[in-house]
Design a protein around this motif. Sequence first.
Motif, PDB file in Angstrom:
ATOM      1  N   MET A   1     -55.200  47.494  72.276  1.00 17.46           N
ATOM      2  CA  MET A   1     -53.608  48.230  72.739  1.00 17.46           C
ATOM      3  C   MET A   1     -53.919  48.728  74.185  1.00 17.46           C
ATOM      4  SD  MET A   1     -52.105  46.578  70.366  1.00 17.46           S
ATOM      5  CE  MET A   1     -52.597  45.557  70.390  1.00 17.46           C
ATOM      6  N   ALA A   2     -53.016  48.764  74.145  1.00 11.20           N
ATOM      7  CA  ALA A   2     -52.856  49.445  75.805  1.00 11.20           C
ATOM      8  C   ALA A   2     -52.169  50.890  75.727  1.00 11.20           C
ATOM      9  CB  ALA A   2     -52.114  48.753  76.393  1.00 11.20           C
ATOM     10  N   VAL A   3     -52.498  51.582  76.624  1.00 15.90           N
ATOM     11  CA  VAL A   3     -51.985  52.778  77.161  1.00 15.90           C
ATOM     12  C   VAL A   3     -51.299  52.939  77.587  1.00 15.90           C
ATOM     13  CG1 VAL A   3     -52.140  55.465  77.350  1.00 15.90           C
ATOM     14  CG2 VAL A   3     -54.460  54.291  75.403  1.00 15.90           C
ATOM     15  N   TRP A   4     -50.004  52.978  76.872  1.00 12.61           N
ATOM     16  CA  TRP A   4     -48.349  53.042  77.935  1.00 12.61           C
ATOM     17  C   TRP A   4     -47.904  54.049  79.011  1.00 12.61           C
ATOM     18  CZ3 TRP A   4     -44.215  48.627  78.739  1.00 12.61           C
ATOM     19  CH2 TRP A   4     -45.404  47.941  78.219  1.00 12.61           C
ATOM     20  N   PHE A   5     -48.074  55.160  80.193  1.00 13.92           N
ATOM     21  CA  PHE A   5     -48.082  55.836  80.435  1.00 13.92           C
ATOM     22  C   PHE A   5     -45.888  55.920  80.813  1.00 13.92           C
ATOM     23  CE2 PHE A   5     -46.601  59.386  83.781  1.00 13.92           C
ATOM     24  CZ  PHE A   5     -47.570  60.407  83.148  1.00 13.92           C
ATOM     25  N   ILE A   6     -44.874  56.597  80.327  1.00 13.88           N
ATOM     26  CA  ILE A   6     -43.404  56.241  80.494  1.00 13.88           C
ATOM     27  C   ILE A   6     -42.989  57.548  81.029  1.00 13.88           C
ATOM     28  CG2 ILE A   6     -41.425  55.328  79.450  1.00 13.88           C
ATOM     29  CD1 ILE A   6     -43.306  54.271  77.570  1.00 13.88           C
ATOM     30  N   THR A   7     -42.187  57.177  82.234  1.00 15.67           N
ATOM     31  CA  THR A   7     -41.341  58.960  82.707  1.00 15.67           C
ATOM     32  C   THR A   7     -40.112  58.385  82.574  1.00 15.67           C
ATOM     33  OG1 THR A   7     -40.491  57.587  85.293  1.00 15.67           O
ATOM     34  CG2 THR A   7     -43.038  58.679  84.761  1.00 15.67           C
ATOM     35  N   GLY A   8     -39.790  59.622  82.127  1.00 10.88           N
ATOM     36  CA  GLY A   8     -37.815  59.741  81.533  1.00 10.88           C
ATOM     37  C   GLY A   8     -38.131  58.997  80.143  1.00 10.88           C
ATOM     38  N   ALA A   9     -38.889  59.157  79.371  1.00 13.29           N
ATOM     39  CA  ALA A   9     -39.145  58.958  77.558  1.00 13.29           C
ATOM     40  C   ALA A   9     -38.471  59.448  76.772  1.00 13.29           C
ATOM     41  CB  ALA A   9     -40.198  58.953  77.382  1.00 13.29           C
ATOM     42  N   ALA A  10     -37.178  60.680  77.065  1.00 17.43           N
ATOM     43  CA  ALA A  10     -36.557  61.169  75.960  1.00 17.43           C
ATOM     44  C   ALA A  10     -35.618  60.286  75.598  1.00 17.43           C
ATOM     45  CB  ALA A  10     -36.801  61.799  76.111  1.00 17.43           C
ATOM     46  N   ARG A  11     -35.131  59.391  76.636  1.00 16.14           N
ATOM     47  CA  ARG A  11     -33.655  58.867  76.142  1.00 16.14           C
ATOM     48  C   ARG A  11     -33.261  58.468  77.071  1.00 16.14           C
ATOM     49  NH1 ARG A  11     -30.371  61.244  80.624  1.00 16.14           N
ATOM     50  NH2 ARG A  11     -31.021  63.022  81.672  1.00 16.14           N
ATOM     51  N   GLY A  12     -32.655  57.195  77.208  1.00 11.32           N
ATOM     52  CA  GLY A  12     -32.339  55.443  77.274  1.00 11.32           C
ATOM     53  C   GLY A  12     -32.862  55.025  77.647  1.00 11.32           C
ATOM     54  N   LEU A  13     -33.053  53.903  78.852  1.00  9.98           N
ATOM     55  CA  LEU A  13     -34.081  52.523  78.774  1.00  9.98           C
ATOM     56  C   LEU A  13     -35.204  53.141  78.145  1.00  9.98           C
ATOM     57  CD1 LEU A  13     -33.190  50.300  81.149  1.00  9.98           C
ATOM     58  CD2 LEU A  13     -32.745  50.219  79.207  1.00  9.98           C
ATOM     59  N   GLY A  14     -35.887  54.674  78.637  1.00  8.38           N
ATOM     60  CA  GLY A  14     -37.049  55.388  78.968  1.00  8.38           C
ATOM     61  C   GLY A  14     -36.914  55.261  77.126  1.00  8.38           C
ATOM     62  N   ALA A  15     -37.051  55.429  76.369  1.00  9.92           N
ATOM     63  CA  ALA A  15     -36.806  56.117  75.366  1.00  9.92           C
ATOM     64  C   ALA A  15     -36.733  54.690  73.949  1.00  9.92           C
ATOM     65  CB  ALA A  15     -35.707  56.725  74.201  1.00  9.92           C
ATOM     66  N   GLU A  16     -36.335  53.710  75.085  1.00 13.76           N
ATOM     67  CA  GLU A  16     -36.231  52.262  74.269  1.00 13.76           C
ATOM     68  C   GLU A  16     -37.673  51.397  74.567  1.00 13.76           C
ATOM     69  OE1 GLU A  16     -34.362  51.537  72.540  1.00 13.76           O
ATOM     70  OE2 GLU A  16     -32.834  52.991  72.263  1.00 13.76           O
ATOM     71  N   ILE A  17     -38.096  51.532  75.998  1.00 12.58           N
ATOM     72  CA  ILE A  17     -39.360  51.451  75.872  1.00 12.58           C
ATOM     73  C   ILE A  17     -40.405  51.828  75.021  1.00 12.58           C
ATOM     74  CG2 ILE A  17     -40.874  50.711  77.908  1.00 12.58           C
ATOM     75  CD1 ILE A  17     -38.545  50.667  79.889  1.00 12.58           C
ATOM     76  N   ALA A  72     -56.100  62.352  76.463  1.00 12.59           N
ATOM     77  CA  ALA A  72     -55.948  62.262  74.921  1.00 12.59           C
ATOM     78  C   ALA A  72     -56.276  60.711  74.576  1.00 12.59           C
ATOM     79  CB  ALA A  72     -54.738  62.021  74.462  1.00 12.59           C
ATOM     80  N   PHE A  73     -56.061  59.588  75.765  1.00 12.79           N
ATOM     81  CA  PHE A  73     -56.387  58.324  74.923  1.00 12.79           C
ATOM     82  C   PHE A  73     -57.432  57.560  76.195  1.00 12.79           C
ATOM     83  CE2 PHE A  73     -51.601  58.806  74.503  1.00 12.79           C
ATOM     84  CZ  PHE A  73     -52.141  58.592  73.278  1.00 12.79           C
ATOM     85  N   GLY A  74     -58.153  58.587  76.972  1.00  8.55           N
ATOM     86  CA  GLY A  74     -59.370  58.083  78.319  1.00  8.55           C
ATOM     87  C   GLY A  74     -59.258  57.363  78.976  1.00  8.55           C
ATOM     88  N   ARG A  75     -57.439  56.156  78.901  1.00 10.64           N
ATOM     89  CA  ARG A  75     -57.327  55.516  80.072  1.00 10.64           C
ATOM     90  C   ARG A  75     -55.977  55.481  80.284  1.00 10.64           C
ATOM     91  NH1 ARG A  75     -60.310  50.584  79.572  1.00 10.64           N
ATOM     92  NH2 ARG A  75     -58.367  49.473  80.894  1.00 10.64           N
ATOM     93  N   ILE A  76     -55.305  54.620  80.884  1.00 14.28           N
ATOM     94  CA  ILE A  76     -53.862  54.587  81.713  1.00 14.28           C
ATOM     95  C   ILE A  76     -53.796  52.726  81.846  1.00 14.28           C
ATOM     96  CG2 ILE A  76     -51.929  55.075  82.535  1.00 14.28           C
ATOM     97  CD1 ILE A  76     -51.970  57.614  82.821  1.00 14.28           C
ATOM     98  N   ASP A  77     -52.650  52.066  81.133  1.00 11.08           N
ATOM     99  CA  ASP A  77     -52.846  50.746  81.672  1.00 11.08           C
ATOM    100  C   ASP A  77     -51.726  50.004  82.288  1.00 11.08           C
ATOM    101  OD1 ASP A  77     -55.587  49.522  80.119  1.00 11.08           O
ATOM    102  OD2 ASP A  77     -55.052  50.452  78.387  1.00 11.08           O
ATOM    103  N   VAL A  78     -50.756  50.869  81.288  1.00 15.11           N
ATOM    104  CA  VAL A  78     -49.152  50.182  81.772  1.00 15.11           C
ATOM    105  C   VAL A  78     -48.705  52.096  83.023  1.00 15.11           C
ATOM    106  CG1 VAL A  78     -47.502  49.599  80.810  1.00 15.11           C
ATOM    107  CG2 VAL A  78     -49.789  48.529  80.521  1.00 15.11           C
ATOM    108  N   LEU A  79     -48.229  51.778  83.200  1.00 15.01           N
ATOM    109  CA  LEU A  79     -47.048  52.709  84.474  1.00 15.01           C
ATOM    110  C   LEU A  79     -45.908  52.566  84.345  1.00 15.01           C
ATOM    111  CD1 LEU A  79     -46.458  55.339  85.436  1.00 15.01           C
ATOM    112  CD2 LEU A  79     -46.951  54.776  87.618  1.00 15.01           C
ATOM    113  N   VAL A  80     -45.132  53.056  83.473  1.00  9.57           N
ATOM    114  CA  VAL A  80     -43.483  52.982  83.777  1.00  9.57           C
ATOM    115  C   VAL A  80     -43.009  53.896  84.240  1.00  9.57           C
ATOM    116  CG1 VAL A  80     -41.505  51.721  81.697  1.00  9.57           C
ATOM    117  CG2 VAL A  80     -43.486  51.059  81.480  1.00  9.57           C
TER     118      VAL A  80
END
Length: 284
Positions: A1-17, A72-80
């Motif tokens: 599994m990958a590690v995702w880094f998502i900005t604006g993650a608390a609401r809207g499309l960020g939360a859904e992603i 925390a996770f050792g890497r980042i694979d996907v930046l949103v």
Amino acid sequence: MAVWFITGAARGLGAEITRAALASGHSVVAAARDPRSVREAFPDAGAQLLPVALDVTDAGQVQAAVDAGVEAFGRIDVLVNNAGRGLLGAVEEASDAEVRAVYETNVFGLLSVTRAVLPLLRAQRSGHVVNLSSVGGFVSSPGWGIYTSTKFAVEGFSESMALELAPLGIGVTLVEPGYFRTDFLDSSSLHEAAVAIEDYAGGPAGAMRTTAEQVNHRQPGDPTKAGPAIVSVIDSGRAPLRLQLGSDCVASVEAKLVAVRTELDAWREVAASTDHDDVGAVAG
């Protein structure tokens, strides 16, 4: 599994992603101005989720958030890159300060986060950058000139990034949503130009101010479908440069392509009736 880094993650499309990525078994570094709101949104995520504080306009917070994710996770694979803000009003109505505020988040903030994450992806020789653009990154409209100009900028440098990063095993995708039922049109995300010029009130820019109020939370797109669509496309390993979401977005893109073809045909007519070589060269 990958590690995702998502900005604006608390609401809207960020939360859904974020929700879709967690459901797919990924770990998520969920960045928001208030990380407590992330944990409240996903109370059962456990160690799979790392909420981090992030104002994308604060370079110090950007690096701290990325460092925390790696620790925390050792890497980042996907930046949103999802964090953003809007500005509604005719181009002339927008003050210098209002324009700069939108650019600080939508353009410079996005670039700041990207510069912090790309060294990790380059070292891994793998990963994906997902930049949230908009249907407004392909076709503008009255009242949205300043906002869409930020998305045009994101489209431009994302195209270059896609070419620059492909040899390093890193993909780039622009997500172009149409109108989705998020809180983008709420005052928490959307700002209106403080000055309203009377000459624009009865025209399309003034009408757009009214329309934005009327369609808020009644937009055609379902954000609960957008998140899984984005995650599944990235997980497929065959993500395109552009991902158009929503029937209204597709219709707008198709209409602009027709308009551009009409413009090209008009140039050819000019070229056929002129002796100017430069016009002929432009027209092909």
